[in-house]
Scaffold this active site. Structure first.
Site, PDB file in Angstrom:
ATOM      1  N   HIS A  22      30.224  41.956  17.808  1.00 14.45           N
ATOM      2  CA  HIS A  22      31.253  42.628  18.477  1.00 14.45           C
ATOM      3  C   HIS A  22      31.113  43.685  19.505  1.00 14.45           C
ATOM      4  CE1 HIS A  22      35.501  42.260  17.656  1.00 14.45           C
ATOM      5  NE2 HIS A  22      35.744  43.317  16.866  1.00 14.45           N
ATOM      6  N   ASN A  73      39.868  48.751  17.650  1.00  7.51           N
ATOM      7  CA  ASN A  73      41.277  48.837  17.490  1.00  7.51           C
ATOM      8  C   ASN A  73      42.022  49.635  18.483  1.00  7.51           C
ATOM      9  OD1 ASN A  73      40.425  47.081  15.482  1.00  7.51           O
ATOM     10  ND2 ASN A  73      41.511  48.124  13.872  1.00  7.51           N
ATOM     11  N   ASP A  98      33.628  39.991  23.010  1.00  7.91           N
ATOM     12  CA  ASP A  98      32.949  38.752  22.516  1.00  7.91           C
ATOM     13  C   ASP A  98      34.046  37.874  22.145  1.00  7.91           C
ATOM     14  OD1 ASP A  98      34.147  40.964  20.823  1.00  7.91           O
ATOM     15  OD2 ASP A  98      34.034  39.684  19.281  1.00  7.91           O
ATOM     16  N   ASN A 119      41.581  42.580  18.332  1.00  6.42           N
ATOM     17  CA  ASN A 119      42.117  43.473  18.419  1.00  6.42           C
ATOM     18  C   ASN A 119      41.965  44.642  19.601  1.00  6.42           C
ATOM     19  OD1 ASN A 119      43.292  43.429  15.725  1.00  6.42           O
ATOM     20  ND2 ASN A 119      41.466  43.744  14.710  1.00  6.42           N
TER      21      ASN A 119
END
Length: 223
Positions: A22, A73, A98, A119
Site C-alpha cells: 500500500h 482513507n 498502488d 480509499n
C-alpha cells in the site's frame, strides 16, 4: 499542455507500514525527491510530509511533493489543503498509488477515471470535487479474492516484487521532466514503452563437408 505542480504519493505513516504494498506511492515520492534534490519535512498545515523542489522543466519554476500522513482513507484531507492554499487545479496534480488490477512490474499513467475501490483516491476525489487529476498506477497484483485484499496490501512485498516496483519507479522517473513541463502525452509514451524484444539468435551455419580428394589410378594399385 498542463504542467504538473503537485506530486502526491499515497501510503500509510509509521514503521509498521514501511515497504508494504500500500506504500508504493511513498516509495515513488521519496525517489522523486532524491532526483529533484528536494527535502521532505513534516508540514502540519498540509497534514503530511512535503517539500518544494526547483524545476527548470516546469513553467512554474517549482513543484510540490507530498506524502499525506493522514492514513490512506483520509488522503484527500492533506491533498486538498495544499492544493487549495496554492490554488493548484486537479489537472495539475499527479497521484501515485498502488494498483491491484495491474500485475507487479506493470504501471499505467492516466488522467481521471474511477477510484477502483481505492480509499485514498476516493477521498482525494471527494476533497477536490473532481476526479480529473493524473494517476500513476503501480501494479501490485491481486490476492485472488476480495476478502483477502486488506491483509494483502498491508503486508510487505517479497523481494522479487519489491525489485519489480523499484524498476517501475526508476523507469517512470525518466518521464519526470516531461510531466513537469506539461508534455504529458510524451510522458505516457515513456511510462508505457515496452523494452525492445531481444533479437532471435542467428541460425547456425551447417557444417561444411570436407572436400573429396580424387585418387589416381596409380595410387589405387593393380588387381
Amino acid at each position: 499542455m498542463t504542467p504538473l505542480r503537485l506530486l502526491v504519493g499515497l501510503g500509510n505513516p509509521g514503521p509498521e507500514y514501511e515497504d508494504t504494498r500500500h506504500n508504493a506511492g511513498f516509495a515513488w515520492i521519496e525517489a522523486a525527491a532524491r532526483q529533484l534534490g528536494a527535502t521532505l519535512r513534516p508540514e502540519g498545515s498540509y497534514f503530511g510530509t512535503a517539500g518544494r523542489a526547483h524545476s527548470p522543466a516546469s513553467p512554474a519554476g517549482s513543484v510540490w511533493l507530498l506524502m499525506p500522513m493522514t492514513y490512506m482513507n483520509l488522503s484527500g484531507k492533506s491533498v486538498g489543503a495544499l492544493a487549495r492554499f496554492f490554488k493548484i487545479q486537479p489537472a495539475e496534480i499527479l497521484v501515485v498509488h498502488d494498483e491491484l488490477d495491474l500485475p507487479p512490474g506493470d504501471m499505467k499513467l492516466k488522467l481521471g477515471g474511477g477510484n477502483g475501490g481505492h480509499n485514498g483516491l476516493k477521498d482525494i476525489q471527494a476533497q477536490l470535487g473532481s476526479a480529473d487529476f493524473w494517476r500513476l498506477r503501480l501494479g501490485i497484483g491481486h490476492p485472488g479474492h476480495k476478502d483477502a485484499v486488506a491483509g494483502y496490501v498491508l503486508r510487505r512485498a517479497p523481494q522479487a516484487e519489491r525489485e519489480q516496483l523499484d524498476e517501475c519507479i526508476t523507469k517512470s522517473l525518466k518521464a519526470l521532466p516531461q510531466l513537469l513541463s506539461g508534455d504529458l502525452v510524451k510522458a505516457q509514451q515513456t511510462v508505457h514503452a515496452k523494452p525492445p524484444r531481444p533479437k532471435p539468435p542467428k541460425p547456425a551455419k551447417p557444417p561444411v563437408a570436407p572436400a573429396e580428394v580424387p585418387v589416381s589410378a596409380d595410387a589405387q594399385g593393380s588387381p
